[in-house]
Design an enzyme around this catalytic site. Structure first.
Site, PDB file in Angstrom:
ATOM      1  N   ASP A  13      16.281  44.326   8.339  1.00 29.51           N
ATOM      2  CA  ASP A  13      16.689  45.394   7.414  1.00 29.51           C
ATOM      3  C   ASP A  13      18.143  45.818   7.584  1.00 29.51           C
ATOM      4  O   ASP A  13      18.491  46.976   7.348  1.00 29.51           O
ATOM      5  CB  ASP A  13      15.759  46.625   7.552  1.00 29.51           C
ATOM      6  CG  ASP A  13      14.312  46.257   7.371  1.00 29.51           C
ATOM      7  OD1 ASP A  13      14.041  45.334   6.580  1.00 29.51           O
ATOM      8  OD2 ASP A  13      13.452  46.884   8.022  1.00 29.51           O
ATOM      9  N   LYS A  16      20.768  42.473   4.550  1.00 32.66           N
ATOM     10  CA  LYS A  16      21.045  41.045   4.266  1.00 32.66           C
ATOM     11  C   LYS A  16      20.999  40.760   2.764  1.00 32.66           C
ATOM     12  O   LYS A  16      21.850  40.058   2.230  1.00 32.66           O
ATOM     13  CB  LYS A  16      20.014  40.156   4.992  1.00 32.66           C
ATOM     14  CG  LYS A  16      20.036  40.307   6.506  1.00 32.66           C
ATOM     15  CD  LYS A  16      18.953  39.492   7.175  1.00 32.66           C
ATOM     16  CE  LYS A  16      17.545  39.990   6.908  1.00 32.66           C
ATOM     17  NZ  LYS A  16      17.220  41.307   7.512  1.00 32.66           N
ATOM     18  N   GLY A  40      11.736  41.991   3.224  1.00 32.62           N
ATOM     19  CA  GLY A  40      11.948  42.815   2.037  1.00 32.62           C
ATOM     20  C   GLY A  40      13.444  42.971   1.905  1.00 32.62           C
ATOM     21  O   GLY A  40      14.061  43.690   2.675  1.00 32.62           O
ATOM     22  N   HIS A  41      14.042  42.240   0.975  1.00 32.82           N
ATOM     23  CA  HIS A  41      15.497  42.246   0.832  1.00 32.82           C
ATOM     24  C   HIS A  41      15.869  42.984  -0.448  1.00 32.82           C
ATOM     25  O   HIS A  41      15.467  42.580  -1.544  1.00 32.82           O
ATOM     26  CB  HIS A  41      16.040  40.807   0.816  1.00 32.82           C
ATOM     27  CG  HIS A  41      15.824  40.085   2.111  1.00 32.82           C
ATOM     28  ND1 HIS A  41      16.228  38.795   2.333  1.00 32.82           N
ATOM     29  CD2 HIS A  41      15.260  40.496   3.275  1.00 32.82           C
ATOM     30  CE1 HIS A  41      15.914  38.447   3.581  1.00 32.82           C
ATOM     31  NE2 HIS A  41      15.305  39.453   4.163  1.00 32.82           N
ATOM     32  N   ARG A 144      -1.285  22.316  13.464  1.00 29.90           N
ATOM     33  CA  ARG A 144      -1.412  21.138  12.593  1.00 29.90           C
ATOM     34  C   ARG A 144      -2.644  21.155  11.704  1.00 29.90           C
ATOM     35  O   ARG A 144      -3.197  20.122  11.374  1.00 29.90           O
ATOM     36  CB  ARG A 144      -1.343  19.851  13.424  1.00 29.90           C
ATOM     37  CG  ARG A 144       0.009  19.715  14.122  1.00 29.90           C
ATOM     38  CD  ARG A 144      -0.009  18.704  15.198  1.00 29.90           C
ATOM     39  NE  ARG A 144      -0.914  19.099  16.262  1.00 29.90           N
ATOM     40  CZ  ARG A 144      -1.147  18.363  17.347  1.00 29.90           C
ATOM     41  NH1 ARG A 144      -0.576  17.195  17.497  1.00 29.90           N
ATOM     42  NH2 ARG A 144      -1.969  18.785  18.288  1.00 29.90           N
ATOM     43  N   GLN A 231      14.174  38.755   8.583  1.00 30.31           N
ATOM     44  CA  GLN A 231      13.969  39.492   9.831  1.00 30.31           C
ATOM     45  C   GLN A 231      15.325  39.621  10.549  1.00 30.31           C
ATOM     46  O   GLN A 231      16.353  39.640   9.910  1.00 30.31           O
ATOM     47  CB  GLN A 231      12.927  38.816  10.740  1.00 30.31           C
ATOM     48  CG  GLN A 231      11.497  38.858  10.204  1.00 30.31           C
ATOM     49  CD  GLN A 231      11.230  37.901   9.057  1.00 30.31           C
ATOM     50  OE1 GLN A 231      11.404  36.696   9.187  1.00 30.31           O
ATOM     51  NE2 GLN A 231      10.796  38.413   7.928  1.00 30.31           N
ATOM     52  N   THR A 308       6.621  47.494   3.560  1.00 30.93           N
ATOM     53  CA  THR A 308       5.412  48.254   3.874  1.00 30.93           C
ATOM     54  C   THR A 308       5.552  49.756   3.624  1.00 30.93           C
ATOM     55  O   THR A 308       4.559  50.481   3.677  1.00 30.93           O
ATOM     56  CB  THR A 308       5.043  48.058   5.362  1.00 30.93           C
ATOM     57  OG1 THR A 308       6.166  48.471   6.157  1.00 30.93           O
ATOM     58  CG2 THR A 308       4.706  46.607   5.662  1.00 30.93           C
TER      59      THR A 308
HETATM   60  P1  GDP Z   1      17.364  43.457   4.458  1.00 29.80           P
HETATM   61  O1  GDP Z   1      15.937  43.235   4.791  1.00 29.80           O
HETATM   62  O2  GDP Z   1      18.284  43.096   5.589  1.00 29.80           O
HETATM   63  O3  GDP Z   1      17.797  42.821   3.175  1.00 29.80           O
HETATM   64  O4  GDP Z   1      17.542  45.030   4.269  1.00 29.80           O
HETATM   65  P2  GDP Z   1      16.560  45.987   3.427  1.00 29.80           P
HETATM   66  O5  GDP Z   1      16.786  45.774   1.996  1.00 29.80           O
HETATM   67  O6  GDP Z   1      15.169  45.913   3.946  1.00 29.80           O
HETATM   68  O7  GDP Z   1      17.069  47.399   3.910  1.00 29.80           O
HETATM   69  C1  GDP Z   1      18.385  47.814   3.726  1.00 29.80           C
HETATM   70  C2  GDP Z   1      18.378  49.087   2.872  1.00 29.80           C
HETATM   71  O8  GDP Z   1      19.653  49.696   2.932  1.00 29.80           O
HETATM   72  C3  GDP Z   1      18.116  48.824   1.411  1.00 29.80           C
HETATM   73  O9  GDP Z   1      17.467  49.938   0.852  1.00 29.80           O
HETATM   74  C4  GDP Z   1      19.516  48.672   0.834  1.00 29.80           C
HETATM   75  O10 GDP Z   1      19.578  49.005  -0.552  1.00 29.80           O
HETATM   76  C5  GDP Z   1      20.264  49.677   1.652  1.00 29.80           C
HETATM   77  N1  GDP Z   1      21.677  49.381   1.930  1.00 29.80           N
HETATM   78  C6  GDP Z   1      22.297  48.191   2.107  1.00 29.80           C
HETATM   79  N2  GDP Z   1      23.588  48.375   2.446  1.00 29.80           N
HETATM   80  C7  GDP Z   1      23.788  49.716   2.462  1.00 29.80           C
HETATM   81  C8  GDP Z   1      24.903  50.553   2.761  1.00 29.80           C
HETATM   82  O11 GDP Z   1      25.989  50.103   3.097  1.00 29.80           O
HETATM   83  N3  GDP Z   1      24.691  51.904   2.691  1.00 29.80           N
HETATM   84  C9  GDP Z   1      23.501  52.457   2.342  1.00 29.80           C
HETATM   85  N4  GDP Z   1      23.404  53.779   2.308  1.00 29.80           N
HETATM   86  N5  GDP Z   1      22.429  51.691   2.062  1.00 29.80           N
HETATM   87  C10 GDP Z   1      22.573  50.351   2.128  1.00 29.80           C
HETATM   88  P1  IMO Z   2      13.618  41.694   6.664  1.00 29.81           P
HETATM   89  O1  IMO Z   2      13.866  40.266   6.262  1.00 29.81           O
HETATM   90  C1  IMO Z   2      12.054  44.450   9.623  1.00 29.81           C
HETATM   91  C2  IMO Z   2       8.606  43.116  11.970  1.00 29.81           C
HETATM   92  C3  IMO Z   2       7.310  43.855  11.757  1.00 29.81           C
HETATM   93  C4  IMO Z   2       6.697  43.716  13.129  1.00 29.81           C
HETATM   94  C5  IMO Z   2       7.117  42.299  13.543  1.00 29.81           C
HETATM   95  C6  IMO Z   2       6.070  41.238  13.279  1.00 29.81           C
HETATM   96  O2  IMO Z   2      13.350  42.611   5.542  1.00 29.81           O
HETATM   97  O3  IMO Z   2      14.690  42.163   7.589  1.00 29.81           O
HETATM   98  P2  IMO Z   2       5.161  40.032  11.094  1.00 29.81           P
HETATM   99  O4  IMO Z   2       4.710  40.587   9.780  1.00 29.81           O
HETATM  100  O5  IMO Z   2       6.341  39.151  10.995  1.00 29.81           O
HETATM  101  O6  IMO Z   2       4.046  39.441  11.874  1.00 29.81           O
HETATM  102  O7  IMO Z   2       5.632  41.325  11.931  1.00 29.81           O
HETATM  103  O8  IMO Z   2       8.285  42.016  12.799  1.00 29.81           O
HETATM  104  N1  IMO Z   2       9.220  42.569  10.743  1.00 29.81           N
HETATM  105  C7  IMO Z   2      10.293  43.093  10.141  1.00 29.81           C
HETATM  106  N2  IMO Z   2      10.996  44.200  10.417  1.00 29.81           N
HETATM  107  N3  IMO Z   2      12.439  43.658   8.616  1.00 29.81           N
HETATM  108  C8  IMO Z   2      11.776  42.513   8.350  1.00 29.81           C
HETATM  109  O9  IMO Z   2      12.219  41.598   7.457  1.00 29.81           O
HETATM  110  C9  IMO Z   2      10.610  42.214   9.094  1.00 29.81           C
HETATM  111  N4  IMO Z   2       9.705  41.210   9.075  1.00 29.81           N
HETATM  112  C10 IMO Z   2       8.869  41.434  10.100  1.00 29.81           C
HETATM  113  O10 IMO Z   2       7.530  45.198  11.403  1.00 29.81           O
HETATM  114  O11 IMO Z   2       7.299  44.614  14.026  1.00 29.81           O
HETATM  115 MG    MG Z   3      14.151  44.320   4.802  1.00 33.28          MG
END
Ligand code: GDP
Ligand code: IMO
Ligand code: MG
Length: 430
Positions: A13, A16, A40-41, A144, A231, A308
């Site tokens: 999170d 990315k 979740g991107h 496998r 992740q 989630t």
């Molecule tokens: P990812 O899994 O690495 O793609 O990140 P997520 O999307 O799960 O979580 C990042 C959250 O921060 C999302 O709600 C983005 O919209 C938000 N976000 C990304 N860059 C920035 C930033 O520079 N500032 C703020 N306030 N939010 C951001």
């Molecule tokens: P993105 O790509 C944050 C965490 C889960 C848990 C552990 C194992 O959005 O950054 P799993 O479902 O893989 O068996 O869970 O990894 N986890 C993440 N935490 N961002 C994610 O993906 C994650 N994907 C898995 O919360 O602790």
């Molecule tokens: Mg995410």
């Protein structure tokens, strides 16, 4: 040409999705190489918000081809929902711009059940899985007896599906858990299975390729390719705080096995880190703040899981952990996100080292569940970053903070993100 890589340096999170979207205009192809719908991107642009779980974050750019690599585990039903969401919200015809590897593995409804019963049986020791079936699907791949995407088109697919389902149900029955109490995304098992099987019609229409040949041919044709990590490094199956990890190699090395390219074809490594730290799920988190400051980070940063909805645990930036991640990945370009979340902090803390058994250490040890972080205080910038588009216009205290990160890690910061929108990005270097 080589494959550039973009990945998270913390516990996921890091932003990315946003950064891949920003960079996608510089690339012809974006590929996911590991993980599955546990990711979740988020991408925000033109007042709209998109959360992608399986489809690479280049999909909003009409000129970018997107590939789901062999290292990914796919739930066809979740993928179908994403395809529909993109069509409805933005008129995107995903099928035109998405290719999947025949060798990627399927997440079956019974993988989701297994994830649920295995987590429930762990009680206090549970990992905090996203319950998307990731662990069980990778378990079958390694053991496998998994099913690959390419096999969906084979005549014997349903027999194989039913055999695997039967063996999963046998395992599930050994857990003393009432299956009536377990739902999958709110559906009973049989309702979910019906939707999943129906989604195979869409899945079968996706273009399936031999990713290992395709990417190398594209590189030879001078196409620019970016691999998008899911992740974060500290959730890596080998180098994360096992067992509180995910089930794939999230580090740069995973790109080679997850796309079928040799190490010599890996180019720049973009490492994404938040200006602070978050973690969802269980496991050690040395700089975690269980107080008002942690709540303020969560509130300012809207730190709730994209997959989630769970509240993310929040804490200060952890330099030993960041250096560890940079070392494992060979990061060449850092990108710092969510700087704006710290806008109204008078002072900011940064973890410089840890105390463990009466000794000071400046690296992330094998077991970091009992380290005590030592913090250094930095001046906050106390102002809004809206409207700033040039590096020199950033407040001095933020420039100092970024220079400190460069100094502590030895890696140049390439870009800084100052908000969730696509346009809220500042280049520091070319
Ligand atoms: P990812 O899994 O690495 O793609 O990140 P997520 O999307 O799960 O979580 C990042 C959250 O921060 C999302 O709600 C983005 O919209 C938000 N976000 C990304 N860059 C920035 C930033 O520079 N500032 C703020 N306030 N939010 C951001
Ligand atoms: P993105 O790509 C944050 C965490 C889960 C848990 C552990 C194992 O959005 O950054 P799993 O479902 O893989 O068996 O869970 O990894 N986890 C993440 N935490 N961002 C994610 O993906 C994650 N994907 C898995 O919360 O602790
Ligand atoms: Mg995410």
């Amino acid at each position: 040409m080589k494959v550039d890589v973009l990945l998270g340096l913390q516990w996921g999170d890091e932003g990315k999705g946003k950064i891949v979207d920003v960079l996608s205009s510089q690339y012809d192809i974006i590929c996911r190489f590991q993980g599955g719908p546990n990711a979740g991107h988020t991408i925000e642009c033109k007042g709209q918000k998109f959360i992608l779980h399986t489809i690479p974050s280049g999909i909003l750019n009409a000129n970018t081809l997107n590939i789901i690599g062999n290292g990914v585990v796919i739930d066809p039903f979740i993928l179908q929902k994403e395809i529909h969401m993109l069509a409805e919200k933005a008129g995107i015809e995903v099928m035109d711009n998405l290719l999947i590897s025949k060798r990627s593995h399927l997440i079956l409804p019974t993988h989701r059940l297994l994830d649920a019963v295995q987590e429930a049986s762990k009680g206090e020791g549970k990992i905090g899985s996203t319950l998307k079936g990731i662990g069980p699907a990778y378990t079958d791949r390694t053991a496998r007896h998994g099913i690959r995407s390419g096999e969906v088109l084979h005549k014997g697919f349903m027999d194989k599906y039913n055999d695997l389902k039967r063996s999963h149900l046998q395992i599930i029955n050994t857990y003393k858990i009432d299956l009536q109490n377990i739902t999958i995304d709110g559906y009973t098992f049989s309702a979910y299975e019906e939707l999943w099987l129906a989604s195979l019609d869409t899945f079968k229409k996706l273009k399936q390729i031999d990713v290992e040949f395709f990417i190398q041919e594209q590189l030879k044709a001078d196409k620019r390719v970016l691999a998008e990590g899911a992740q974060g490094t500290l959730l890596d199956i080998d180098f994360g705080a096992y067992p509180f990890v995910t089930s794939s190699n999230t580090i740069a090395a995973g790109v080679c096995t997850g796309l079928g390219i040799p190490p010599s074809l890996v180019g720049e490594i973009y490492g994404i880190a938040k200006a602070y730290a978050t973690r969802v799920g269980n496991g050690p988190f040395p700089t975690e703040l269980l107080d008002e400051t942690g709540n303020k980070l969560r509130k300012n940063g809207h730190e709730f899981g994209s997959t989630t909805g769970r509240p993310r645990r929040c804490g200060w930036l952890d330099l030993p952990a960041l250096r560890y991640a940079i070392m494992l990945n060979g990061v060449t370009r850092l990108i710092v996100t969510k700087t704006d979340v710290l806008n109204d902090f008078e002072t900011i803390q940064v973890c410089t080292n840890y105390e463990r058994d009466g000794q000071w250490i400046d690296y992330l040890p094998f077991d970091y569940s009992h380290v005590t972080p030592k913090f250094r205080t930095h001046q906050g910038w106390n102002c809004n970053l809206n409207g700033i588009s040039q590096a020199e216009k950033l407040p001095q205290a933020l420039q100092n903070y970024l220079q400190m990160i460069e100094h502590e890690t030895g890696v140049p910061i390439y870009m800084v993100s100052t908000g969730p929108d696509r346009n809220q990005i500042i280049a520091l270097r070319n």
